[in-house]
Scaffold this active site. Structure first.
Site, short mmCIF file in Angstrom:
data_model
loop_
_atom_site.label_atom_id
_atom_site.label_comp_id
_atom_site.label_asym_id
_atom_site.label_seq_id
_atom_site.Cartn_x
_atom_site.Cartn_y
_atom_site.Cartn_z
N HIS A 207 0.82 -1.22 0.00
CA HIS A 207 0.00 0.00 0.00
C HIS A 207 0.85 1.26 0.00
CE1 HIS A 207 0.68 -0.42 4.45
NE2 HIS A 207 0.79 0.89 4.35
N ASP A 237 -0.35 -7.46 0.78
CA ASP A 237 0.20 -6.14 1.06
C ASP A 237 1.73 -6.19 1.01
OD1 ASP A 237 0.48 -3.50 1.65
OD2 ASP A 237 -0.38 -3.59 3.66
N GLY A 318 3.61 5.72 9.45
CA GLY A 318 5.01 5.88 9.09
C GLY A 318 5.81 4.61 9.27
N SER A 320 4.80 1.67 8.22
CA SER A 320 4.43 0.73 7.15
C SER A 320 5.65 0.17 6.43
CB SER A 320 3.55 1.44 6.11
OG SER A 320 2.22 1.46 6.53
N SER A 335 1.88 -3.97 7.88
CA SER A 335 0.78 -3.61 6.99
C SER A 335 -0.05 -2.47 7.59
CB SER A 335 -0.11 -4.83 6.73
OG SER A 335 -1.26 -4.46 5.98
#
Length: 458
Positions: A207, A237, A318, A320, A335
């Site tokens: 993402h 993801d 942040g 991710s 994720s």
């Protein structure tokens, strides 16, 4: 007579000490000779079941109609949920603990399929809770009362083993980013370095940005890292960022955990429920917790992602794409989730094994340090505070200044007969006993000499 007994005791003690030295040296030699060597890159299959214990193998062998998952208990043992006594006996024979349950894995999976076929409700998530033999459905603060009521009706139709829970906050992807990587799509954390044999890539969350996104890092985001060349989101993801120069460079098998420190990554595997894990990200630093569920589904506003690892490790926007690992084994990339690192929350991770298999790449692992084995993963500070990121970062070519051992597992490693710790302890104890014996003998000889001198010249 007394002197004769003392001589016998001293001789026995010396023999025991010398024997201890020989035994300790043998143990150290055996441990060093059997120490594994880390390859340069590994596919996910090489990590195998050993990284998470026998539970996954037992569940696979006994089948989904006779088991309902496995987990690691508080003492580090493996527990397997079983539906019949014959399966329980097989679990005991394998050295694990069986727990008799009413519903099988097939029942739990059927429930999650029914939930997935219901009208999609953003802000909801569900996962199989092996320990309670139930399916847990969570709804965040964005889910309306009507939507929650409709989903509750679906759950009631499945059966009483579907548990409905409301949670504070919202389920969001953690876009906005160990060291951040930046693009027009936002800010993320790099995960692990991987390779297809010809080029190197950063594995991060899908993402974070669509194919074609250009990523930057370094001072004020001026250094180009590379370009997103593939991935999957929603559904899964994960994504790949191809390095602009083709290679990850120095430190490719090390992930950063802040303060210039890093952790060598030596393999990849799937986690077990109850396993202690660590996560590193550029917003909240190094954090730890445990895996609470596998094969979780989350309905983000952007779409539904399934097959995720659920944990009680906190994360914030942040983080991710940042790495999740344990004992130097790569497990997942961040994720999304709910909550934060002040109040706590739930965080979901894309399994690395599935990403590697789907993308056709291998994990880059750390080389040996000074001829020895790679170091295990680190533990956070006692205060559990955030660790500020430094120049090194997961997925980047920047080296780290220090490799951390895991203080939380030091004692267990010293006690493990496969390592040099027990041999060193035996050698140390034997040396102490030998030195003490010599000192005692010298003191006794001095006293005997004084007595003799006094009797002769007194």
């Amino acid at each position: 007579m007394r002197h004769a007994r003392r001589r016998v005791v001293r001789r026995v003690t010396r023999l025991a000490a010398v024997g201890g030295l020989l035994l300790g040296a043998t143990m150290v030699t055996h441990a060093v000779a059997s120490e594994p060597r880390a390859p340069g890159a590994v596919p996910y299959a090489t990590a195998g079941e050993a990284a998470v214990g026998p539970g996954a193998g037992l569940v696979s062998r006994l089948g989904a109609s006779r088991t309902a998952g496995s987990w690691t208990d508080a003492d580090g043992g493996t527990v397997v949920a079983v539906t019949d006594e014959e399966a329980a006996q097989e679990v005991r024979a394998a050295g694990a603990e069986p727990k008799m349950v009413e519903r099988s894995m097939n029942d739990l999976r059927s429930a999650t399929r029914t939930l997935g076929e219901a009208p999609r409700v953003s802000g909801t998530a569900w996962a199989m809770d092996y320990r309670s033999n139930a399916v847990v459905v969570r709804g965040d603060s964005t889910v309306s009362g009507d939507d929650w009521s409709e989903l509750t009706e679906v759950a009631d139709g499945i059966g009483g083993f579907v548990r409905m829970e409301r949670t504070e906050g919202t389920f969001t992807t953690r876009l906005n980013g160990a060291q951040p990587i930046l693009s027009a799509a936002g800010r993320c954390s790099a995960g692990f370095n991987v390779t297809d044999g010809e080029r190197d890539f950063v594995l991060t969350a899908g993402h974070c940005g669509p194919e074609g996104s250009v990523w930057f890092a370094g001072d004020r985001g001026r250094r180009e890292v590379g370009t997103t060349v593939g991935g999957s989101f929603p559904g899964d993801d994960y994504s790949l960022i191809a390095y602009a120069g083709g290679r990850a460079g120095e430190g490719a098998g090390v992930v950063a955990v802040g303060d210039g420190k890093g952790v060598r990554i030596t393999g990849v595997a799937d986690p077990a429920v109850g396993q202690r894990v660590f996560r590193s990200g550029s917003t909240s630093g190094l954090r730890d917790g445990e895996v609470t569920a596998l094969d979780a589904t989350v309905n983000y506003p952007e779409g539904t992602v399934s097959g995720l690892i659920e944990s009680d490790v906190c994360a914030e926007p942040g983080d991710s794409g940042g790495p999740m690992f344990s004992e130097g084994i790569a497990l997942g990339v961040t994720s999304g989730g709910s909550g934060d690192c002040r109040a706590g929350g739930t965080t979901y991770f894309q399994p690395v094994t599935r990403a590697l298999a789907q993308l056709g790449v291998r994990l880059i692992v750390a080389p040996e340090a000074g001829g020895g084995a790679a170091a295990p993963s680190p533990a956070p500070s006692e205060a559990q505070g955030a660790v500020a990121p430094d120049a090194a970062s997961p997925g980047s070519a920047a080296p780290v200044r220090g490799i951390l051992p895991d203080p939380s597992t030091l004692l267990s490693r010293l006690a493990d007969p496969r390592n040099v710790g027990p041999g060193l302890l035996v050698i140390g104890g034997s040396l102490v006993a030998l030195v003490a014996t010599r000192r005692i003998r010298a003191e006794q000889d001095r006293k005997a000499y004084r007595r003799h001198y006094s009797a002769t010249w007194g």
